[in-house]
Scaffold this active site. Sequence first.
Site, PDB file in Angstrom:
ATOM      1  CG  HIS A  94      -2.064   0.832   1.304  1.00  0.00           C
ATOM      2  ND1 HIS A  94      -2.432   1.668   0.282  1.00  0.00           N
ATOM      3  CD2 HIS A  94      -2.952   1.105   2.319  1.00  0.00           C
ATOM      4  CE1 HIS A  94      -3.492   2.389   0.650  1.00  0.00           C
ATOM      5  NE2 HIS A  94      -3.811   2.051   1.887  1.00  0.00           N
ATOM      6  CG  HIS A 120      -4.102   0.182  -8.162  1.00  0.00           C
ATOM      7  ND1 HIS A 120      -5.459   0.139  -7.968  1.00  0.00           N
ATOM      8  CD2 HIS A 120      -3.582   0.968  -7.193  1.00  0.00           C
ATOM      9  CE1 HIS A 120      -5.751   0.897  -6.924  1.00  0.00           C
ATOM     10  NE2 HIS A 120      -4.641   1.408  -6.425  1.00  0.00           N
ATOM     11  CG  ASP A 141       3.043   4.381  -3.909  1.00  0.00           C
ATOM     12  OD1 ASP A 141       2.978   5.508  -3.396  1.00  0.00           O
ATOM     13  OD2 ASP A 141       2.272   3.453  -3.616  1.00  0.00           O
TER      14      ASP A 141
HETATM   15  N1  CMC Z   1       5.277  -7.342  -9.753  1.00  0.00           N
HETATM   16  C1  CMC Z   1       5.150  -8.607 -10.225  1.00  0.00           C
HETATM   17  N2  CMC Z   1       3.988  -9.281 -10.282  1.00  0.00           N
HETATM   18  C2  CMC Z   1       2.901  -8.665  -9.826  1.00  0.00           C
HETATM   19  C3  CMC Z   1       2.935  -7.343  -9.322  1.00  0.00           C
HETATM   20  C4  CMC Z   1       4.192  -6.690  -9.294  1.00  0.00           C
HETATM   21  N3  CMC Z   1       4.296  -5.442  -8.815  1.00  0.00           N
HETATM   22  N4  CMC Z   1       1.711  -6.976  -8.927  1.00  0.00           N
HETATM   23  C5  CMC Z   1       0.907  -8.015  -9.180  1.00  0.00           C
HETATM   24  N5  CMC Z   1       1.616  -9.028  -9.724  1.00  0.00           N
HETATM   25  C6  CMC Z   1       1.086 -10.314 -10.189  1.00  0.00           C
HETATM   26  C7  CMC Z   1       0.774 -11.235  -9.034  1.00  0.00           C
HETATM   27  O1  CMC Z   1       1.866 -12.059  -8.727  1.00  0.00           O
HETATM   28  C8  CMC Z   1      -0.412 -11.996  -9.563  1.00  0.00           C
HETATM   29  O2  CMC Z   1       0.064 -12.982 -10.428  1.00  0.00           O
HETATM   30  P1  CMC Z   1      -0.758 -14.397 -10.585  1.00  0.00           P
HETATM   31  O3  CMC Z   1      -2.098 -14.016 -11.136  1.00  0.00           O
HETATM   32  O4  CMC Z   1       0.075 -15.174 -11.546  1.00  0.00           O
HETATM   33  O5  CMC Z   1      -0.822 -14.978  -9.221  1.00  0.00           O
HETATM   34  C9  CMC Z   1      -1.160 -10.974 -10.431  1.00  0.00           C
HETATM   35  O6  CMC Z   1      -0.159 -10.030 -10.832  1.00  0.00           O
HETATM   36  C10 CMC Z   1      -2.262 -10.239  -9.680  1.00  0.00           C
HETATM   37  O7  CMC Z   1      -1.699  -9.735  -8.494  1.00  0.00           O
HETATM   38  P2  CMC Z   1      -2.482  -9.663  -7.128  1.00  0.00           P
HETATM   39  O8  CMC Z   1      -1.526  -9.544  -6.002  1.00  0.00           O
HETATM   40  O9  CMC Z   1      -3.504 -10.758  -7.063  1.00  0.00           O
HETATM   41  O10 CMC Z   1      -3.254  -8.289  -7.347  1.00  0.00           O
HETATM   42  P3  CMC Z   1      -3.885  -7.416  -6.238  1.00  0.00           P
HETATM   43  O11 CMC Z   1      -4.912  -6.598  -6.889  1.00  0.00           O
HETATM   44  O12 CMC Z   1      -4.303  -8.253  -5.084  1.00  0.00           O
HETATM   45  O13 CMC Z   1      -2.650  -6.517  -5.713  1.00  0.00           O
HETATM   46  C11 CMC Z   1      -1.051  -4.786  -5.536  1.00  0.00           C
HETATM   47  C12 CMC Z   1      -2.416  -5.215  -6.100  1.00  0.00           C
HETATM   48  C13 CMC Z   1      -0.903  -3.277  -5.674  1.00  0.00           C
HETATM   49  C14 CMC Z   1      -0.965  -5.133  -4.037  1.00  0.00           C
HETATM   50  C15 CMC Z   1       0.066  -5.518  -6.310  1.00  0.00           C
HETATM   51  O14 CMC Z   1       0.008  -5.157  -7.670  1.00  0.00           O
HETATM   52  C16 CMC Z   1       1.464  -5.221  -5.742  1.00  0.00           C
HETATM   53  O15 CMC Z   1       1.885  -5.898  -4.804  1.00  0.00           O
HETATM   54  N6  CMC Z   1       2.198  -4.205  -6.299  1.00  0.00           N
HETATM   55  C17 CMC Z   1       3.475  -3.812  -5.771  1.00  0.00           C
HETATM   56  C18 CMC Z   1       3.286  -2.926  -4.559  1.00  0.00           C
HETATM   57  C19 CMC Z   1       2.797  -1.542  -4.927  1.00  0.00           C
HETATM   58  O16 CMC Z   1       3.309  -0.890  -5.827  1.00  0.00           O
HETATM   59  N7  CMC Z   1       1.799  -1.055  -4.165  1.00  0.00           N
HETATM   60  C20 CMC Z   1       1.254   0.288  -4.331  1.00  0.00           C
HETATM   61  C21 CMC Z   1      -0.171   0.267  -4.773  1.00  0.00           C
HETATM   62  S1  CMC Z   1      -0.724   1.887  -5.330  1.00  0.00           S
HETATM   63  C22 CMC Z   1      -0.672   2.874  -3.915  1.00  0.00           C
HETATM   64  C23 CMC Z   1      -1.795   2.646  -3.014  1.00  0.00           C
HETATM   65  O17 CMC Z   1      -2.882   3.163  -3.282  1.00  0.00           O
HETATM   66  O18 CMC Z   1      -1.614   1.986  -2.012  1.00  0.00           O
END
Ligand code: CMC
Length: 458
Positions: free
Chosen positions: A278, A319, A376
């Site tokens: 986050h 995201h 971010d």
């Molecule tokens: N790098 C590599 N793979 C990723 C990433 C990433 N940054 N983000 C998602 N994935 C993959 C993940 O492994 C999954 O793959 P699979 O379907 O094969 O299992 C797929 O994409 C979907 O990911 P998810 O974790 O199920 O998606 P989510 O919607 O639950 O998570 C997220 C969203 C933001 C937590 C995630 O994209 C992430 O961890 N990003 C990196 C951290 C980040 O930049 N966070 C800031 C978010 S924006 C600021 C805010 O508002 O907080």
Amino acid sequence: MTKNDTPKLESKVVDAATIDRKKTKGQWEMDVRAASVGPDVVDIRKFYGQSKMFTYDPGFTSTASCTSAITYIDGGKGELLYRGYPIEQLAEKSDYMETCYLLLYGDLPNKESKQAFISEINSHTMLHEQLSTFYRGFMRSAHPMAIMVGVVGALSAFYHDSTDINDPAQRQLAAHRMIAKMPTIAAYAYRYSLGLPFPQPQNDLSYSENLMQMMFSVPTEDYEINPVIAKAIDRFLILHADHEQNASTSTVRLAGSSGANPFACISSGITSLWGPAHGGANEAVLKMLDEIGDKKNIGKYVDKAKDKSDNFRLMGFGHRVYKNFDPRAQVMRDSAHEILESLGVNDPRMELAMELEQIALKDPYFIEKNLYPNVDFYSGIILSAIGLPTNMFTAMFAIGRTVGWLSHWKEMLVDPDQKIGRPRQLYVGETRRDYTAVNKRGGRKDGASWSRFWSNKR
Ligand code: CMC
């Protein structure tokens, strides 16, 4: 809606949806409620009572947890609206104070209300002197977010006259106090780490100028505000002011749903924001860029991010809602270019970030999963150019988001549908069994070796 009236939380039943259970041939009809824009919802509140089944949705990927009229996101279009206004217009034309007013009170203020709001906020910027001494209990090396969690929670021990959530005047006072004090609290966390004295806020300065003054001035010299930096901070705060039902906002709502006091609720939001998935991502992005170090290493890190056996993710990418682009990231990237140029800062991490973005955007893994830079990805470069250490980045996010948390907290409290947040679960543990005396138990032979339990394996 009359000006300054918070919009009412009304939704109409426009349709019905049927849920069928195949084996038992059970069938339940649920109301469908209309959104003003975006997905309608199936109202499943009566579902458990009628079917004796729960719905299952870890991470709330398909579940609306509340009705809200504050912020709208269209993830497909890459659109973000605060009370209907596009974020790009606010970032370009508005300022943080009127954005706070907009989020809290439902509409942009006119000239008089804007001035009155600024004066009101200015009248609460100082911290109780005894609260300033509270900082001394922290290690100088403490993470500023640890200090934020503690100090904001401790406000409830200092401002007893604004903790009664049933009194509208106290709710308003608590909200105004927190918006006003957050820059002071964050700036003091920074000053404390440096061993510098705590300056007082100056009410002739704007919100962002005051934040800069409290962070960077020294008592031995006059402090000159750089308007380019002040504008960049103001825009940063606008871009972070709200983002509907994200993890920290939902945490604030959940904490508030039990009737907890407003300071405790916002403190709980700060804890949730701190995580790297986050708000902690802005700090994690810069650490990642430092670790990558050189363009020649980008490929290796992109591969690591794609490798499921590795916990590493490309920080600042992806995201839950945006599946096309994050409109905040675009404004942030332009702002990063602007600030580096006008300050004459040559930060090699900017080039590294741009190259990383290009490589990832062409990679089938990131294309397939719709992973784009988020807010971010570039914000850390701006904050670093301004002179902030990496560990202050998430505290800056917390300052900006406080108004969003408060707007949702207030909206929740007056929602007639509001109930204490209490999710259900799909229980898959042991069924009932009888207690056995310790000398009659077989089972675990691992003695005091508990590490297997804490390992990443399920
Ligand atoms: N790098 C590599 N793979 C990723 C990433 C990433 N940054 N983000 C998602 N994935 C993959 C993940 O492994 C999954 O793959 P699979 O379907 O094969 O299992 C797929 O994409 C979907 O990911 P998810 O974790 O199920 O998606 P989510 O919607 O639950 O998570 C997220 C969203 C933001 C937590 C995630 O994209 C992430 O961890 N990003 C990196 C951290 C980040 O930049 N966070 C800031 C978010 S924006 C600021 C805010 O508002 O907080």
